[in-house]
Design an enzyme around this catalytic site. Structure first.
Site, mmCIF file in Angstrom:
data_model
loop_
_atom_site.group_PDB
_atom_site.id
_atom_site.type_symbol
_atom_site.label_atom_id
_atom_site.label_comp_id
_atom_site.label_asym_id
_atom_site.label_seq_id
_atom_site.Cartn_x
_atom_site.Cartn_y
_atom_site.Cartn_z
ATOM 1 N N ASP A 153 9.701 38.999 92.509
ATOM 2 C CA ASP A 153 8.483 38.704 93.280
ATOM 3 C C ASP A 153 7.941 37.338 92.855
ATOM 4 O O ASP A 153 7.814 37.068 91.666
ATOM 5 C CB ASP A 153 7.441 39.796 93.038
ATOM 6 C CG ASP A 153 7.980 41.175 93.422
ATOM 7 O OD1 ASP A 153 8.645 41.270 94.468
ATOM 8 O OD2 ASP A 153 7.761 42.140 92.678
ATOM 9 N N GLU B 79 20.525 43.171 97.869
ATOM 10 C CA GLU B 79 19.966 43.547 99.177
ATOM 11 C C GLU B 79 19.154 42.393 99.781
ATOM 12 O O GLU B 79 19.315 42.029 100.936
ATOM 13 C CB GLU B 79 19.024 44.726 98.953
ATOM 14 C CG GLU B 79 19.027 45.716 100.038
ATOM 15 C CD GLU B 79 19.260 47.093 99.452
ATOM 16 O OE1 GLU B 79 18.750 47.349 98.336
ATOM 17 O OE2 GLU B 79 19.939 47.887 100.098
ATOM 18 N N GLU C 116 19.276 39.229 98.975
ATOM 19 C CA GLU C 116 20.144 38.071 99.211
ATOM 20 C C GLU C 116 20.807 38.188 100.587
ATOM 21 O O GLU C 116 20.858 37.211 101.350
ATOM 22 C CB GLU C 116 21.206 38.016 98.105
ATOM 23 C CG GLU C 116 22.073 36.782 98.119
ATOM 24 C CD GLU C 116 22.938 36.700 96.853
ATOM 25 O OE1 GLU C 116 22.822 37.572 95.967
ATOM 26 O OE2 GLU C 116 23.719 35.747 96.756
HETATM 27 N N1 SAM Z 1 16.650 42.812 92.965
HETATM 28 C C1 SAM Z 1 16.565 43.406 94.277
HETATM 29 C C2 SAM Z 1 17.265 42.542 95.296
HETATM 30 O O1 SAM Z 1 17.536 41.371 94.991
HETATM 31 O O2 SAM Z 1 17.555 43.029 96.394
HETATM 32 C C3 SAM Z 1 15.100 43.693 94.666
HETATM 33 C C4 SAM Z 1 14.223 42.496 94.831
HETATM 34 S S1 SAM Z 1 12.509 42.917 95.131
HETATM 35 C C5 SAM Z 1 11.847 41.514 95.862
HETATM 36 C C6 SAM Z 1 11.820 42.833 93.490
HETATM 37 C C7 SAM Z 1 11.781 44.177 92.782
HETATM 38 O O3 SAM Z 1 11.375 43.981 91.448
HETATM 39 C C8 SAM Z 1 10.791 45.167 93.412
HETATM 40 O O4 SAM Z 1 11.434 46.390 93.668
HETATM 41 C C9 SAM Z 1 9.711 45.305 92.331
HETATM 42 O O5 SAM Z 1 9.106 46.583 92.315
HETATM 43 C C10 SAM Z 1 10.506 45.023 91.062
HETATM 44 N N2 SAM Z 1 9.670 44.513 89.964
HETATM 45 C C11 SAM Z 1 8.782 43.490 90.032
HETATM 46 N N3 SAM Z 1 8.181 43.307 88.854
HETATM 47 C C12 SAM Z 1 8.706 44.239 88.015
HETATM 48 C C13 SAM Z 1 8.462 44.560 86.647
HETATM 49 N N4 SAM Z 1 7.547 43.897 85.923
HETATM 50 N N5 SAM Z 1 9.177 45.553 86.090
HETATM 51 C C14 SAM Z 1 10.096 46.249 86.823
HETATM 52 N N6 SAM Z 1 10.346 46.000 88.123
HETATM 53 C C15 SAM Z 1 9.657 44.998 88.710
#
Ligand code: SAM
Length: 212
Positions: A117, A192, A194
């Site tokens: 994020d 996903e 990407e």
């Molecule tokens: N990595 C996956 C992808 O590239 O398709 C998902 C990307 S998504 C934008 C980011 C994910 O990171 C979200 O599911 C969010 O809940 C998780 N996330 C963000 N900050 C986090 C944290 N501090 N600890 C664990 N998960 C986190």
């Protein structure tokens, strides 16, 4: 990521045989849990886990831990997990800021951050997974020769990371602003997000960081 709470997701996660329910009790003992001495690699913020499950399928000689803080997101990953025969992957529903309570010193060989994020507002900078605060957490659990691999299509977050990571005492070993047209694309496993961003025509940035 837009979140929709899924009713019963905490209960489902709590009952899942693929999720470690009490990860702190395994601190420093993860090799025992896997039943071998293979290196352990983690993805922080795995979302639905496509990337890390594909790595686990491709690399039985490596152990994987997928970390996602939201149970409603992790639940989606578990549905896919049930279809696979894998013995080298576990999932955790924890926040990355707790990683040093879950893993011992140098217990991890590699950390993947994929499409984290962006938290564009300056006052939220500490929440970015490549902030010096998070790099300090990774420093505690990553082996001395361990690496952090980070991919994003968000140019602002990438440029921030090119400064925040060295500011935290690490060096950028390799980087590209256009992964899919660079030598770094060799062996790339798509996440996903990407897949979605590439379909839109966005360039993907990637860096690999290690200790100075
Ligand atoms: N990595 C996956 C992808 O590239 O398709 C998902 C990307 S998504 C934008 C980011 C994910 O990171 C979200 O599911 C969010 O809940 C998780 N996330 C963000 N900050 C986090 C944290 N501090 N600890 C664990 N998960 C986190």
């Amino acid at each position: 990521m837009r979140l929709r709470h899924i009713k019963g997701s905490e209960e489902n996660i709590g009952a899942s045989p693929y999720v470690i329910q009490d990860p702190r009790t395994h601190r420093g003992q993860w090799h025992k849990l896997f039943g071998n001495e293979h290196p352990i690699e983690i993805e922080v913020g795995m979302g639905k886990g496509k990337f890390i499950m594909e790595l686990a399928q491709n690399h039985p000689e490596i152990n994987y831990v997928g970390i996602e803080r939201y149970s409603s997101v992790l639940l989606r990953g578990l549905q896919k997990r049930e279809e696979l025969e894998l013995s080298n992957i576990w999932f955790l529903c924890v926040d990355a800021k707790e990683l040093a309570e879950v893993f011992g010193e140098e217990e991890i060989s590699k950390i993947y951050l994929n499409f984290s994020d962006p938290w564009p507002k300056e006052r939220h900078a500490k929440r970015r997974l490549t902030s010096p605060e998070f790099m300090a957490v990774y420093d505690k659990v990553l082996a001395k020769d361990g690496k952090v691999e980070f991919k994003t299509d968000n140019r602002g977050l990438f440029e921030y990371s090119l400064e925040s990571i060295p500011a935290a005492g690490w060096q950028i070993e390799e980087k590209t602003f256009d992964l899919h047209n660079s030598p770094m694309a060799e062996g790339n496993v798509m996440t996903e997000y990407e897949t979605k961003f590439v379909a839109k025509g966005n360039a993907i940035c990637k860096l690999i960081a290690k200790r100075v």
